[in-house]
Design a protein around this motif. Structure first.
Motif, PDB file in Angstrom:
ATOM      1  N   ALA A 161     -18.218 -18.070 -97.706  1.00 58.84           N
ATOM      2  CA  ALA A 161     -18.415 -16.781 -97.049  1.00 58.84           C
ATOM      3  C   ALA A 161     -19.595 -16.565 -96.266  1.00 58.84           C
ATOM      4  O   ALA A 161     -20.799 -17.169 -97.279  1.00 58.84           O
ATOM      5  N   ASP A 162     -19.777 -16.070 -95.232  1.00 55.05           N
ATOM      6  CA  ASP A 162     -20.973 -15.412 -94.878  1.00 55.05           C
ATOM      7  C   ASP A 162     -21.373 -14.350 -95.561  1.00 55.05           C
ATOM      8  O   ASP A 162     -20.434 -13.604 -96.235  1.00 55.05           O
ATOM      9  N   GLY A 163     -22.542 -13.485 -95.485  1.00 53.42           N
ATOM     10  CA  GLY A 163     -23.812 -14.283 -94.911  1.00 53.42           C
ATOM     11  C   GLY A 163     -24.757 -14.030 -95.833  1.00 53.42           C
ATOM     12  O   GLY A 163     -24.719 -13.367 -96.946  1.00 53.42           O
ATOM     13  N   GLY A 175     -33.160 -13.778 -81.711  1.00 55.02           N
ATOM     14  CA  GLY A 175     -32.002 -12.765 -82.255  1.00 55.02           C
ATOM     15  C   GLY A 175     -31.824 -12.766 -83.638  1.00 55.02           C
ATOM     16  O   GLY A 175     -31.418 -11.860 -83.948  1.00 55.02           O
ATOM     17  N   ARG A 176     -32.048 -13.844 -84.408  1.00 57.81           N
ATOM     18  CA  ARG A 176     -31.927 -13.732 -85.828  1.00 57.81           C
ATOM     19  C   ARG A 176     -33.262 -13.626 -86.789  1.00 57.81           C
ATOM     20  O   ARG A 176     -33.264 -13.909 -87.748  1.00 57.81           O
ATOM     21  N   ASN A 177     -34.348 -13.092 -85.964  1.00 54.57           N
ATOM     22  CA  ASN A 177     -35.521 -12.941 -86.887  1.00 54.57           C
ATOM     23  C   ASN A 177     -35.296 -11.876 -88.283  1.00 54.57           C
ATOM     24  O   ASN A 177     -36.044 -12.183 -88.965  1.00 54.57           O
ATOM     25  N   VAL A 202     -28.838 -23.047 -98.276  1.00 54.47           N
ATOM     26  CA  VAL A 202     -30.150 -22.616 -97.394  1.00 54.47           C
ATOM     27  C   VAL A 202     -30.106 -23.164 -96.086  1.00 54.47           C
ATOM     28  O   VAL A 202     -29.384 -24.447 -95.788  1.00 54.47           O
ATOM     29  N   LYS A 203     -30.255 -22.383 -95.058  1.00 53.28           N
ATOM     30  CA  LYS A 203     -30.070 -22.664 -93.685  1.00 53.28           C
ATOM     31  C   LYS A 203     -31.060 -22.183 -92.747  1.00 53.28           C
ATOM     32  O   LYS A 203     -31.928 -21.156 -93.113  1.00 53.28           O
ATOM     33  N   HIS A 204     -31.127 -22.729 -91.570  1.00 56.86           N
ATOM     34  CA  HIS A 204     -30.414 -24.029 -90.769  1.00 56.86           C
ATOM     35  C   HIS A 204     -31.500 -24.988 -90.534  1.00 56.86           C
ATOM     36  O   HIS A 204     -32.425 -24.892 -89.856  1.00 56.86           O
ATOM     37  N   PHE A 205     -31.196 -26.245 -91.160  1.00 63.35           N
ATOM     38  CA  PHE A 205     -32.274 -27.290 -91.258  1.00 63.35           C
ATOM     39  C   PHE A 205     -32.029 -27.925 -89.911  1.00 63.35           C
ATOM     40  O   PHE A 205     -31.143 -28.620 -89.632  1.00 63.35           O
ATOM     41  N   GLU A 214     -29.380 -21.043 -75.741  1.00 66.25           N
ATOM     42  CA  GLU A 214     -28.827 -22.614 -75.678  1.00 66.25           C
ATOM     43  C   GLU A 214     -29.068 -23.113 -77.075  1.00 66.25           C
ATOM     44  O   GLU A 214     -29.110 -24.439 -77.199  1.00 66.25           O
ATOM     45  N   ARG A 215     -28.688 -22.449 -78.177  1.00 72.64           N
ATOM     46  CA  ARG A 215     -28.944 -23.063 -79.654  1.00 72.64           C
ATOM     47  C   ARG A 215     -28.038 -24.318 -79.795  1.00 72.64           C
ATOM     48  O   ARG A 215     -28.329 -25.198 -80.626  1.00 72.64           O
ATOM     49  N   HIS A 216     -26.785 -24.531 -78.960  1.00 77.22           N
ATOM     50  CA  HIS A 216     -25.871 -25.581 -79.139  1.00 77.22           C
ATOM     51  C   HIS A 216     -26.483 -27.018 -78.414  1.00 77.22           C
ATOM     52  O   HIS A 216     -25.945 -27.951 -78.500  1.00 77.22           O
ATOM     53  N   ALA A 276     -28.523 -27.430 -88.548  1.00 81.13           N
ATOM     54  CA  ALA A 276     -28.633 -26.425 -87.589  1.00 81.13           C
ATOM     55  C   ALA A 276     -27.769 -26.981 -86.417  1.00 81.13           C
ATOM     56  O   ALA A 276     -27.659 -28.140 -86.347  1.00 81.13           O
ATOM     57  N   TYR A 277     -27.672 -26.080 -85.499  1.00 82.84           N
ATOM     58  CA  TYR A 277     -27.105 -26.515 -84.290  1.00 82.84           C
ATOM     59  C   TYR A 277     -28.062 -27.344 -83.130  1.00 82.84           C
ATOM     60  O   TYR A 277     -27.304 -28.313 -82.546  1.00 82.84           O
ATOM     61  N   ASN A 278     -29.033 -26.955 -83.160  1.00 80.91           N
ATOM     62  CA  ASN A 278     -30.045 -27.667 -82.038  1.00 80.91           C
ATOM     63  C   ASN A 278     -30.327 -28.986 -82.333  1.00 80.91           C
ATOM     64  O   ASN A 278     -29.976 -29.717 -83.416  1.00 80.91           O
ATOM     65  N   SER A 289     -22.314 -28.518 -92.038  1.00 85.20           N
ATOM     66  CA  SER A 289     -22.629 -28.518 -90.632  1.00 85.20           C
ATOM     67  C   SER A 289     -22.631 -27.062 -90.420  1.00 85.20           C
ATOM     68  O   SER A 289     -22.004 -26.199 -91.087  1.00 85.20           O
ATOM     69  N   ASP A 290     -23.536 -26.537 -89.381  1.00 86.57           N
ATOM     70  CA  ASP A 290     -23.287 -25.198 -89.057  1.00 86.57           C
ATOM     71  C   ASP A 290     -21.881 -25.292 -88.016  1.00 86.57           C
ATOM     72  O   ASP A 290     -21.538 -26.456 -87.842  1.00 86.57           O
ATOM     73  N   TRP A 291     -21.141 -24.262 -87.995  1.00 89.60           N
ATOM     74  CA  TRP A 291     -19.894 -23.969 -87.484  1.00 89.60           C
ATOM     75  C   TRP A 291     -19.856 -24.846 -85.904  1.00 89.60           C
ATOM     76  O   TRP A 291     -20.375 -24.196 -84.949  1.00 89.60           O
ATOM     77  N   GLY A 292     -19.028 -25.815 -85.855  1.00 86.59           N
ATOM     78  CA  GLY A 292     -19.017 -26.495 -84.622  1.00 86.59           C
ATOM     79  C   GLY A 292     -20.317 -27.212 -84.145  1.00 86.59           C
ATOM     80  O   GLY A 292     -20.655 -27.064 -82.864  1.00 86.59           O
ATOM     81  N   THR A 339     -29.269  -9.835 -82.539  1.00 87.23           N
ATOM     82  CA  THR A 339     -28.028 -10.438 -83.353  1.00 87.23           C
ATOM     83  C   THR A 339     -28.107 -12.020 -83.063  1.00 87.23           C
ATOM     84  O   THR A 339     -28.784 -12.451 -82.060  1.00 87.23           O
ATOM     85  N   GLU A 340     -27.249 -12.517 -83.856  1.00 90.14           N
ATOM     86  CA  GLU A 340     -27.149 -14.157 -83.534  1.00 90.14           C
ATOM     87  C   GLU A 340     -26.367 -14.142 -82.337  1.00 90.14           C
ATOM     88  O   GLU A 340     -25.770 -13.335 -81.908  1.00 90.14           O
ATOM     89  N   GLY A 341     -26.517 -15.439 -81.791  1.00 93.87           N
ATOM     90  CA  GLY A 341     -25.999 -15.681 -80.331  1.00 93.87           C
ATOM     91  C   GLY A 341     -26.617 -15.331 -79.284  1.00 93.87           C
ATOM     92  O   GLY A 341     -26.373 -15.780 -78.151  1.00 93.87           O
TER      93      GLY A 341
HETATM   94  C1  GLC Z   1     -22.680 -19.368 -87.541  1.00 92.60           C
HETATM   95  C2  GLC Z   1     -24.191 -19.340 -87.966  1.00 92.60           C
HETATM   96  C3  GLC Z   1     -24.100 -19.453 -89.361  1.00 92.60           C
HETATM   97  C4  GLC Z   1     -22.974 -19.179 -90.014  1.00 92.60           C
HETATM   98  C5  GLC Z   1     -21.674 -19.922 -89.525  1.00 92.60           C
HETATM   99  C6  GLC Z   1     -20.456 -19.430 -90.029  1.00 92.60           C
HETATM  100  O1  GLC Z   1     -22.663 -19.819 -86.033  1.00 92.60           O
HETATM  101  O2  GLC Z   1     -24.906 -19.990 -87.298  1.00 92.60           O
HETATM  102  O3  GLC Z   1     -25.337 -19.095 -89.904  1.00 92.60           O
HETATM  103  O4  GLC Z   1     -23.072 -19.140 -91.465  1.00 92.60           O
HETATM  104  O5  GLC Z   1     -21.633 -19.873 -88.136  1.00 92.60           O
HETATM  105  O6  GLC Z   1     -20.023 -18.437 -89.627  1.00 92.60           O
END
Ligand code: GLC
Length: 740
Positions: A80-82, A158-160, A191-194, A202-204, A238-240, A269-272, A488-490
């Motif tokens: 579960a997040d978060g 956005g996630r500071n 612990v995230k995001h390594f 453009e985090r992806h 992490a995504y990057n 992994s982070d999602w996707g 926000t994230e994203g």
């Molecule tokens: C998101 C976030 C990550 C979150 C995951 C699941 O993109 O980067 O922190 O836990 O995907 O929602």
């Protein structure tokens, strides 16, 4: 000058205690694995698994669940997040029950990471982790996707709000305590995001170029501490990309997490965020998320598609042929699966899958949220001691602004929690005000929240009403800042400025009432310079969770004495930021050219660029005196060096002071920051009370990372110990000689 390799002087203490408490994994560098009986059970299970079953475990079975192997009694890990509460709002990842579907629950909205950081209180972080872990178990889930420990490198990230600020030591201490709190409940912390995930832009797709020393001194420490001190059970990649390779398949996973730091848990992994099969499995990835049918829906998201990710790389269909061809050595597959099994055993989940045991959103958990919100707000300015408000002498209070009647409990994205029990500042002030007449005026709408209020006429009407309320009141409180749509994230913020119309509102109210107090919600610096000289009192309330309103009212009326200190440098303007010019990067390349000079490390070197408020700064309704710094004249690198200092509350009311210890190495053979935070303690003092605070330093605290020797080095010679009320308010200083 002789260089002494740090490892030569480190006292290696191994703790192999295994119990219901989080099992403290083997010490760094030791070869023992975790609890021997765990390993036997893991090996036993692994030896019974077919190749297909092993491959099945590498990819999730849904949005938020890993894959079970029912035949062997291996449960799915229900995630579960978060980081600051169980995510319970829209969004496919907002899975909130044991059945894996989304039902609305009222989980506790704890303060955001940045508010916990502002508290400088590891015990608070532990309490939050424990309360959150209890809620996760109570809804029958097993793993929380937090804490976020990424460093605040770019003021606009956005996630500071989710992280713990700009300093690796402060971030590490809070992360360790939080993780221990979560895992004490038998819930897996992640612990995230390594690693080096410090912008949403453009985090992806972005590729971060960061040098080895900056990785070791700035971006790694919180992850290393999570693994070696808190025995964190999972790490999220992490995504990057980092230095050219996606994190999900980066050699750093094995070389750094697993080999150098002896990580015993599993990598998710982070999602996707996976882009290959063999490279990712061979790099050490244990669980690709999301998995199963939802992966396809996930991949339709624009930013995922743009990155060329067509998902589902670690499914059995893709993994098995590569194991058979030898592209994936079965030993690698086994190791990745072994790690999942190890945590299932060590956490107790395989023996006691979570059922709806406890309860959520209890008064006790709510109390933890309130304590976090109270300790996590900062009094930035208080000219003429306008605060605390003297309720007895007030007849009318104007409460103005888009963040007055709304509890901006958190930032947006996967960490946002909607509790049914949110308390807005206006409500809490009314509760508190008794017979005082509270006059509310919106002043200006949060852009996009109420389009009818965004027309020029509507805005004039709103502002005129706010000015009228301010004119006719004894004091004017203006609540501004962002919402979870703006921070926000994203996506990153586009500017440090407050949302449209808020500066003008503050200026108009301050012109109408000389006793104007501004309270704002943000997770990082905002532009204050346009009106800071016209406003006598300013409070940074960050995102305080569901109890934010009560915390703010208690601080304004003096029921509590603010004690928060800045976990980041509060700059005047974006161009002053160390990352300016290297954010968000060019052509998807982000060059961390500032190296280790992030935050106060940078401003201490570039003295012509003065921050508005320095790292570690925060005011109180009382005052503190420091005296008697004591420490030995020499230190041979063995047994911790003890430094003690006395702090006295020289004011008229109880308060908490955060005593900060910085180290300076003025004769280093390499360029080093002017000072580095290596200790802090939050100490509560009654009026007139004194306490002596003791810090224990070891060679690690004196070391820098040598990229030449690829190890931490503490060079013999003089070191300075600086004790401060902030990084720029040094109250005591003493030196010692490191003899070897
Ligand atoms: C998101 C976030 C990550 C979150 C995951 C699941 O993109 O980067 O922190 O836990 O995907 O929602």
């Amino acid at each position: 000058m002789r260089i002494v390799p740090y490892a030569a002087v480190l006292i290696v203490s191994t703790s192999l205690a295994f119990a219901q408490q989080p099992a403290h994994g083997p010490a760094a560098g030791s070869t023992e694995v975790a609890n021997a009986s765990t390993e036997q059970r893991v090996q036993d299970l692994l030896s019974k698994m077919t190749l297909e079953e092993k491959a099945t475990m590498l990819s999730g079975s849904s949005w938020m669940d890993s894959a079970p192997i029912s035949r062997l009694g291996i449960p799915a890990i229900r995630m579960a997040d978060g980081p600051m509460g169980i995510r319970n709002w829209t969004g496919p990842s907002a899975v909130t029950n044991a059945e894996g579907t989304r039902t609305t629950i009222n989980s506790t909205a704890f303060p955001a990471g940045i508010a916990i950081a502002a508290s400088w209180d590891p015990e608070l972080a532990r309490e939050e982790g424990k309360a959150l872990g209890a809620e996760v178990a109570a809804i029958g889930r097993d793993m929380i996707l937090g804490p976020t420990v990424n460093i605040q490198r770019a003021p606009l990230w956005g996630r500071n709000f989710e992280g713990f600020g700009e300093d690796p030591y402060l971030t590490g201490r809070l992360g360790v305590s939080y993780i221990e709190g979560v895992q004490s409940q038998g819930v897996i912390a992640t612990v995230k995001h390594f690693v080096a995930n410090n912008e949403e832009f453009e985090r992806h797709r972005i590729d971060v170029a960061v040098d080895d020393r900056a990785l070791h001194e700035i971006y790694y420490p919180a992850f290393k501490a999570a693994i070696q001190e808190a025995n964190v059970w999972s790490v999220m990649s992490a995504y990057n990309k980092v230095n050219g390779v996606y994190c999900a398949e980066n050699p750093l996973l094995k070389s750094t997490l697993e080999k150098a730091w002896n990580f015993q848990g599993f990598i998710v992994s982070d999602w996707g965020s996976t882009y290959s099969t063999a490279a990712t499995v061979n790099a050490g990835m244990s669980i690709e998320m999301p998995g199963g049918p939802p992966m396809q829906t996930w991949l339709l998201r624009p930013e995922t598609k743009k990155s060329g990710n067509d998902g589902g790389y670690l499914t059995p269909e893709k993994v098995l042929p590569l194991v058979k061809s030898g592209a994936i050595p079965e030993a690698n597959l086994d190791d990745n699966v072994r790690r999942i099994l190890r945590i299932l055993v060590e956490s107790g989940l395989i023996d006691h899958p979570h059922t709806r045991t406890g309860s959520i959103d209890t008064p006790a958990q709510r109390a933890v949220a309130r304590k976090g919100a109270e300790e996590g707000l900062i009094l930035l300015k208080n000219s003429g001691n306008l605060l605390p408000l003297q309720a007895g002498s007030l007849h009318t209070i104007a409460v103005i602004g888009p963040n007055a009647a709304v509890d901006r409990s958190g930032g947006g994205g996967s960490s946002l929690v909607h509790s049914s029990l949110l308390v807005a500042p206006l409500d809490a002030i009314k509760e508190h005000a008794g017979s005082i007449d509270v006059r509310y005026a919106l002043g200006v709408a949060m852009p996009g929240e109420d389009p009818t209020q965004d027309t020029p006429e509507a805005r004039k009407t709103l502002r005129d009403a706010a000015v009228a309320a301010a004119k006719s009141s004894d004091v004017a409180l203006v609540f501004v800042g962002y919402s979870s749509k703006f921070e926000t994230e994203g996506k990153d913020r586009e500017t440090m400025d407050l949302p449209d119309g808020q500066d003008e509102l503050i200026q108009a109210v301050a012109a109408a009432n000389s006793k104007t107090i501004v309270v704002f919600n943000a997770g990082d610096p905002v532009t204050l310079t346009r009106w800071i000289d016209q406003v006598p009192a300013v409070v940074d309330a960050f995102y305080g969770g569901e109890e934010a309103g009560h915390a703010i009212a208690s601080a304004l009326f003096g029921d509590i004495n603010p004690s928060g200190k800045l976990p980041f440098t509060f700059i005047k303007a974006l161009k002053d930021s160390p990352s300016y010019g290297n954010y968000p990067g060019e052509n998807l390349h982000v060059n961390y050219a500032e190296g280790i000079y992030v935050g106060y490390r940078y401003f201490d070197k570039h003295v012509t660029v003065a921050p508005l408020y320095p790292f570690g700064y925060g005011l109180s309704y009382t005052s503190f005196e420091y005296s008697g710094l004591k420490l030995p004249k020499t230190y041979n690198g063995h047994n911790p060096l003890e430094a003690s200092v006395t702090v006295r509350n020289s004011g008229s009311r109880q308060g908490a002071e955060i005593v900060q210890l910085y180290i300076a190495d003025p004769h280093a053979s390499v360029d080093r920051p002017v000072k580095e935070l290596k200790g802090f303690r939050r100490v509560v003092l009654a009026p007139g009370e004194s306490k002596t605070v003791t810090f224990a330093l070891d060679s690690q605290a004196l070391s820098f990372y040598s990229t030449a020797q690829k190890q931490w080095i503490a060079e013999p010679g003089r070191f300075d110990v600086l004790i401060g009320a902030s990084s720029r308010d040094i109250r005591q200083k003493a030196s010692f000689e490191l003899t070897k």
